[in-house]
Design a protein around this motif. Structure first.
Motif, PDB file in Angstrom:
ATOM      1  N   GLY A  26     -26.039   2.415 -59.780  1.00 12.27           N
ATOM      2  CA  GLY A  26     -26.142   1.001 -59.368  1.00 12.27           C
ATOM      3  C   GLY A  26     -26.479   0.806 -57.897  1.00 12.27           C
ATOM      4  N   VAL A  80     -28.060 -12.718 -47.335  1.00  9.96           N
ATOM      5  CA  VAL A  80     -26.739 -12.141 -47.118  1.00  9.96           C
ATOM      6  C   VAL A  80     -26.288 -11.521 -48.423  1.00  9.96           C
ATOM      7  CG1 VAL A  80     -24.334 -12.602 -46.544  1.00  9.96           C
ATOM      8  CG2 VAL A  80     -26.139 -13.913 -45.445  1.00  9.96           C
ATOM      9  N   TRP A 116     -12.241 -14.485 -57.530  1.00 10.32           N
ATOM     10  CA  TRP A 116     -12.940 -14.145 -58.775  1.00 10.32           C
ATOM     11  C   TRP A 116     -12.078 -13.207 -59.616  1.00 10.32           C
ATOM     12  CZ3 TRP A 116     -18.908 -13.260 -58.628  1.00 10.32           C
ATOM     13  CH2 TRP A 116     -19.521 -14.243 -57.845  1.00 10.32           C
ATOM     14  N   THR A 126     -21.583 -16.822 -50.456  1.00 11.21           N
ATOM     15  CA  THR A 126     -22.734 -16.837 -49.562  1.00 11.21           C
ATOM     16  C   THR A 126     -22.656 -18.007 -48.576  1.00 11.21           C
ATOM     17  OG1 THR A 126     -23.817 -17.941 -51.380  1.00 11.21           O
ATOM     18  CG2 THR A 126     -24.411 -15.664 -51.023  1.00 11.21           C
TER      19      THR A 126
HETATM   20  C1  HEC Z   1     -31.314  -5.217 -53.406  1.00 10.28           C
HETATM   21  C2  HEC Z   1     -30.075  -5.589 -52.784  1.00 10.28           C
HETATM   22  C3  HEC Z   1     -28.837  -5.693 -53.672  1.00 10.28           C
HETATM   23  C4  HEC Z   1     -28.344  -4.747 -54.545  1.00 10.28           C
HETATM   24  C5  HEC Z   1     -28.915  -3.373 -54.881  1.00 10.28           C
HETATM   25  C6  HEC Z   1     -27.129  -5.316 -55.088  1.00 10.28           C
HETATM   26  N1  HEC Z   1     -26.897  -6.562 -54.582  1.00 10.28           N
HETATM   27 FE1  HEC Z   1     -25.367  -7.815 -55.113  1.00 10.28          FE
HETATM   28  N2  HEC Z   1     -26.136  -9.271 -53.910  1.00 10.28           N
HETATM   29  C7  HEC Z   1     -27.242  -9.135 -53.084  1.00 10.28           C
HETATM   30  C8  HEC Z   1     -27.500 -10.410 -52.432  1.00 10.28           C
HETATM   31  C9  HEC Z   1     -28.608 -10.702 -51.444  1.00 10.28           C
HETATM   32  C10 HEC Z   1     -26.510 -11.316 -52.908  1.00 10.28           C
HETATM   33  C11 HEC Z   1     -26.390 -12.808 -52.600  1.00 10.28           C
HETATM   34  C12 HEC Z   1     -27.039 -13.523 -53.789  1.00 10.28           C
HETATM   35  C13 HEC Z   1     -27.376 -14.975 -53.590  1.00 10.28           C
HETATM   36  O1  HEC Z   1     -27.494 -15.409 -52.450  1.00 10.28           O
HETATM   37  O2  HEC Z   1     -27.538 -15.658 -54.633  1.00 10.28           O
HETATM   38  C14 HEC Z   1     -25.673 -10.565 -53.827  1.00 10.28           C
HETATM   39  C15 HEC Z   1     -24.576 -11.104 -54.512  1.00 10.28           C
HETATM   40  C16 HEC Z   1     -23.699 -10.386 -55.294  1.00 10.28           C
HETATM   41  C17 HEC Z   1     -22.500 -10.920 -55.882  1.00 10.28           C
HETATM   42  C18 HEC Z   1     -22.030 -12.361 -55.800  1.00 10.28           C
HETATM   43  C19 HEC Z   1     -21.327 -12.638 -54.538  1.00 10.28           C
HETATM   44  C20 HEC Z   1     -21.070 -14.121 -54.377  1.00 10.28           C
HETATM   45  O3  HEC Z   1     -19.964 -14.443 -53.962  1.00 10.28           O
HETATM   46  O4  HEC Z   1     -21.962 -14.937 -54.635  1.00 10.28           O
HETATM   47  C21 HEC Z   1     -21.907  -9.895 -56.565  1.00 10.28           C
HETATM   48  C22 HEC Z   1     -20.599  -9.952 -57.338  1.00 10.28           C
HETATM   49  C23 HEC Z   1     -22.751  -8.728 -56.405  1.00 10.28           C
HETATM   50  N3  HEC Z   1     -23.827  -9.065 -55.627  1.00 10.28           N
HETATM   51  C24 HEC Z   1     -22.477  -7.496 -56.951  1.00 10.28           C
HETATM   52  C25 HEC Z   1     -23.372  -6.419 -56.922  1.00 10.28           C
HETATM   53  C26 HEC Z   1     -23.172  -5.179 -57.641  1.00 10.28           C
HETATM   54  C27 HEC Z   1     -21.964  -4.847 -58.501  1.00 10.28           C
HETATM   55  C28 HEC Z   1     -24.262  -4.393 -57.389  1.00 10.28           C
HETATM   56  C29 HEC Z   1     -24.592  -3.025 -57.942  1.00 10.28           C
HETATM   57  C30 HEC Z   1     -24.742  -2.974 -59.384  1.00 10.28           C
HETATM   58  C31 HEC Z   1     -25.133  -5.149 -56.509  1.00 10.28           C
HETATM   59  N4  HEC Z   1     -24.556  -6.364 -56.241  1.00 10.28           N
HETATM   60  C32 HEC Z   1     -26.334  -4.660 -56.027  1.00 10.28           C
HETATM   61  C33 HEC Z   1     -28.018  -7.987 -52.915  1.00 10.28           C
HETATM   62  C34 HEC Z   1     -27.909  -6.830 -53.698  1.00 10.28           C
END
Ligand code: HEC
Ligand code: HEC
Ligand code: HEC
Length: 409
Positions: A189, A219, A233, A332
């Motif tokens: 992941g 972010v 959560w 965010t």
């Molecule tokens: C390519 C970059 C990237 C990867 C890889 C990534 N994320 Fe994210 N994640 C983000 C970003 C940017 C946001 C903010 C999303 C938004 O603004 O809607 C986010 C938001 C989230 C949130 C929600 C947080 C909130 O309070 O809104 C969760 C939970 C999350 N990610 C879990 C994960 C998990 C578990 C993985 C691995 C499986 C993962 N992410 C992999 C970039 C990434």
């Protein structure tokens, strides 16, 4: 009599041959299916495919890094421009050790430091699956970095500082579910690639895992459970977000929208639940200290909010569950870094559509309608009215507008 015996013998060897071939096929089929699933968990397709292209894994997608742009190579089985001629060992060295076929080092824009946690068999199965995709002839010049960063030698030093090889080790005192979740988050992941803060050289700050980082104008919030933004959560909220892209608090857009669409929504419910169970157990820092904003700015921001935003997000910020995010609870919004809030207000956003929830609701752009002072005021309002995130200045709005313009032009 002899002929009958001969015939029986021939039939027998034939039958044994067929069943051997069949079991090899069955084994190969199982490996390919396992590889397909792991390739989704590892999101190999997102970087190695130009978005919208009909040629998955054929490379050419530019990947923005803090040092410049790298282009993801072609990993289809084409023998000349892809990886068709590679041995399984060469493929394993690239995926888990960051070693190119010519012995030089890969840049960590390819998340090999995470993939190192996978087993050799996992990677072999991914290879088996990739061998079944359509070979595409497409040469890609991956390294378009400026001198001296284009010198791969530098990566040897980087690896010494930041690369810790070694497969994932199960922790005996934790449950099976926890271990499965830890493996998925830390390994394929590669969640930390975006969610873990980085040093100036772009290495993970390993003492702050998953505590939040800003990249490519988004972010990636703190996703530890501690007292950070995800404290409220439940594990079910987390699993639902990973599976569908929405829950009662938030909607995944941008980079995370893509992660959900191409990766986490394709995993089994057991696996998204396992990731959630693990994340609920990763502790993080306490929320940022309260800070309050100027009353005039809050009044101006509040007026803009009622005028332009409340129709969708509601006067109390609560939005519409699973459709329009709850601004009073969105991580965010209520975080130190205002980049995402500014970006969404200036540029609008389209949240992700998944099979489970096919219509991704959209938010219009307001950048053309609001000047920097107004953008800063409404951003300050949404951050400080329900939560206590620090105010945003017009200067920050101006900088974010310029950064977005640079990215889209
Ligand atoms: C390519 C970059 C990237 C990867 C890889 C990534 N994320 Fe994210 N994640 C983000 C970003 C940017 C946001 C903010 C999303 C938004 O603004 O809607 C986010 C938001 C989230 C949130 C929600 C947080 C909130 O309070 O809104 C969760 C939970 C999350 N990610 C879990 C994960 C998990 C578990 C993985 C691995 C499986 C993962 N992410 C992999 C970039 C990434
Ligand atoms: C976050 C983006 C990203 C993801 C996810 C990703 N890659 Fe890569 N990959 C890259 C980039 C960028 C390079 C080129 C790096 C360089 O030139 O140093 C690369 C290089 C490679 C190479 C070396 C190819 C060559 O010609 O030297 C292989 C093989 C590879 N990736 C396979 C995979 C597999 C398999 C997965 C999933 C398990 C995967 N990648 C996931 C970005 C990614
Ligand atoms: C037409 C309905 C609509 C209007 C009007 C609207 N939004 Fe949104 N907003 C959305 C939707 C849908 C999303 C979720 C899409 C996404 O996450 O990208 C969203 C997302 C957001 C987010 C990101 C939340 C998160 O979870 O990351 C912020 C911040 C935000 N809106 C603020 C505003 C502000 C401030 C205004 C007024 C200037 C506004 N919105 C007006 C529909 C709207």
């Amino acid at each position: 009599m002899r002929r009958a015996a001969q015939f029986a013998f021939v039939m027998l060897t034939f039958a044994v041959g067929v069943s051997k071939a069949m079991s090899a096929d069955v084994q190969n089929f199982a490996a390919v299916e396992r590889g397909r699933y792991l390739a989704a968990a590892a999101d190999c397709g997102s970087c190695h495919t130009v978005p919208g292209s009909d040629h998955p894994f054929s490379g050419g997608r530019p990947i923005e890094t803090p040092f410049g742009v790298l282009v993801a190579p072609n990993i289809t089985p084409d023998r000349e421009t892809g990886i068709g001629a590679w041995t399984d060992e060469e493929f394993d060295a690239a995926a888990r050790k960051g070693m190119r076929r010519d012995g030089k080092r890969l840049y960590p824009a390819m998340p090999f430091p995470y993939f190192a946690r996978m087993t050799q068999e996992d990677v072999k199965d991914i290879r088996a699956y990739l061998s079944t995709v359509e070979p595409v002839h497409n040469s890609v010049a991956a390294n378009q970095l400026p001198f001296p960063l284009n010198q791969r030698m530098a990566m040897t030093v980087w690896d010494k500082l930041y690369f810790k090889p070694g497969e994932f080790m199960e922790q005996r005192n934790k449950s099976k579910q926890w271990n499965r979740g830890a493996y998925l988050v830390e390994g394929p992941g590669h969640c930390g690639a975006c969610h873990t803060p980085k040093t100036v050289l772009g290495g993970d700050k390993s003492d702050k895992p998953l505590q939040g980082y800003t990249l490519q104008g988004w972010v990636a919030p703190d996703i530890t459970s501690g007292q950070g933004p995800l404290a409220e959560w439940s594990a079910d909220d987390l699993a639902q977000y990973l599976k569908t892209g929405h829950n009662r608090f938030a909607a995944a857009a941008g980079l995370m929208g893509e992660v959900v669409e191409l990766s986490t929504s394709r995993l089994s419910d057991d696996d998204t639940k396992a990731m959630a169970a693990y994340l609920k157990d990763v502790s993080g820092p306490k929320a940022a200290a309260d800070s309050s904003a100027d009353a005039h700015v809050m009044a101006a921001g509040g007026a803009i909010y009622q005028d332009l935003c409340s129709a969708c997000h509601k006067s109390d910020g609560s939005g519409v569950p699973n459709l329009i995010p709850n601004l009073a609870h969105a991580a965010t919004v209520n975080t130190g870094d205002p980049t995402t809030v500014l970006r969404v207000i200036l540029q609008g956003a389209q949240s992700v559509a998944t099979d489970k929830e096919p219509t991704g609701p959209a938010m219009p752009a307001f950048g053309w309608q609001l000047n920097d002072v107004q953008v800063a005021a409404v951003a300050t309002y949404v951050r400080n009215h329900w939560g206590k995130a620090p105010p945003v200045s017009a200067d920050q709005a101006k900088k974010e507008r310029a950064a977005l313009d640079a990215r889209t032009n």
